[in-house]
Design a protein around this motif. Structure first.
Motif, short mmCIF file in Angstrom:
data_model
loop_
_atom_site.label_atom_id
_atom_site.label_comp_id
_atom_site.label_asym_id
_atom_site.label_seq_id
_atom_site.Cartn_x
_atom_site.Cartn_y
_atom_site.Cartn_z
N TRP A 61 1.29 -1.71 0.11
CA TRP A 61 -0.38 0.21 -0.08
C TRP A 61 0.76 1.17 0.20
CZ3 TRP A 61 -5.11 0.40 -0.02
CH2 TRP A 61 -5.88 1.64 -0.32
N ALA A 62 1.67 1.56 1.14
CA ALA A 62 3.15 2.48 0.89
C ALA A 62 3.74 2.28 -0.73
CB ALA A 62 3.91 1.70 1.84
N GLY A 63 4.23 1.80 -1.09
CA GLY A 63 4.09 1.62 -2.39
C GLY A 63 3.54 1.65 -3.42
N PHE A 64 2.77 1.94 -3.61
CA PHE A 64 1.68 2.37 -4.77
C PHE A 64 1.81 3.59 -4.58
CE2 PHE A 64 -0.25 -2.48 -5.19
CZ PHE A 64 0.80 -1.77 -6.87
N VAL A 92 4.61 8.35 4.75
CA VAL A 92 4.79 9.91 5.16
C VAL A 92 6.03 10.22 4.30
CG1 VAL A 92 4.60 11.42 7.53
CG2 VAL A 92 3.42 8.45 7.05
N PRO A 93 7.69 9.74 4.62
CA PRO A 93 8.33 10.00 4.34
C PRO A 93 7.97 9.37 1.95
CG PRO A 93 8.92 8.11 4.99
CD PRO A 93 7.45 7.98 5.37
N ALA A 150 8.53 12.57 -0.38
CA ALA A 150 10.00 12.60 -1.11
C ALA A 150 9.30 12.86 -2.50
CB ALA A 150 10.50 11.26 -0.97
N SER A 151 8.23 12.01 -2.64
CA SER A 151 7.82 12.12 -4.27
C SER A 151 7.41 13.64 -4.59
CB SER A 151 6.62 10.84 -4.44
OG SER A 151 5.65 11.14 -6.29
N ALA A 152 6.66 14.21 -4.09
CA ALA A 152 5.78 15.31 -3.79
C ALA A 152 6.90 16.40 -4.16
CB ALA A 152 5.31 16.15 -2.41
N VAL A 153 8.45 16.20 -3.70
CA VAL A 153 9.36 17.12 -3.46
C VAL A 153 9.98 16.99 -4.66
CG1 VAL A 153 12.01 17.43 -2.55
CG2 VAL A 153 9.83 17.30 -1.35
#
Length: 246
Positions: free
Chosen positions: A159-162, A210-211, A215-218
């Motif tokens: 779930w976190a990976g997707f 969460v991280p 990281a994806s947004a940045v």
């Protein structure tokens, strides 16, 4: 924070988003949204009630708390009803598994093999590539399952990976006109890599989504801002194509 962060994963689940992408009329999306959200609320409320009922029913804690539903069924239901309910559990597992297998194999076949390796591949070749990819993905899933750990741990990791890989680029692509393909790719890679590193190297109590989402947004914003802006936003292209068809 980790508990609330589970909600972030919904934006990036391909087996859920594929249902909306396959809708026959865009005008039905609001109705589908209401029906889908209501159904999810009912399912999650049922899961909570099962857990509360298990706490009240069993005098001693179960060795594996994930079997509370199965334990309640076998202890409280007649054999023939228990068989039907246990079959329902297996059906729910298979429903999610086959959706993820089909989405993954289709993505690898169309977006990787056909796009980069063999653009003019005939349908029969694509069919066999899809079949082989499905078997390969199922084999990887079996290997991950045999490594051990609870079902919740495996689900949380996936779930976190997707969620971190696709959950940020998708809404940004819809609502931010400055988003570029390079930014989307950077966001997917940054989110996925962060989740893997956080889960296997950093660890701790903070849920890795969460991280990963941060990281994806940045990465999405940074790489989109550094590159050239898109010539036209995707919504405009779709509107023009629809007008041309009409």
């Amino acid at each position: 924070m980790s508990g609330l962060a589970w909600g972030l994963g919904y934006f990036g689940q391909p087996h859920i988003l594929a249902r909306f992408m396959g809708i026959r009329d865009a005008a039905l999306v609001p109705v589908a949204r209401r029906v889908g959200t209501t159904w999810v609320a009912i399912c999650l409320a049922g899961a909570v009630l099962v857990g509360v009922a298990g706490i009240a029913f069993f005098d001693t804690p179960l060795d594996n708390e994930e079997t509370v539903f199965l334990g309640l069924i076998t202890e409280t239901m007649p054999a023939w009803i228990a068989g039907i309910l246990l079959t329902a559990v297996l059906a729910a597992v298979m429903s999610t598994a086959d959706s993820q297998l089909l989405v993954t194999s289709s993505a690898l076949t169309e977006d990787v093999y056909r796009a980069y390796l063999h653009r003019d591949a005939p349908p029969r070749t694509l069919l066999w590539v899809g079949r082989l990819t499905t078997v390969a993905v199922a084999g990887v899933a079996l290997w991950l399952a045999l490594r051990g750990g609870t079902v919740l741990d495996l689900v949380a990791y996936a779930w976190a990976g997707f969620g971190a890989a696709f959950g940020v680029p998708l809404p940004l692509s819809l609502y931010w006109r400055r988003m570029t393909d390079v930014g989307a790719l950077a966001g997917m890679l940054a989110g996925a890599v962060t989740v893997v590193l956080w889960n296997n190297v950093v660890g701790g109590d903070l849920y890795e989504i969460v991280p990963g989402v941060i990281a994806s947004a940045v990465a999405c914003v940074a790489f989109s801002a550094l590159g050239s802006p898109p010539r036209r936003d995707f919504v405009t292209q779709l509107a023009e194509a629809e007008a041309a068809v009409e």
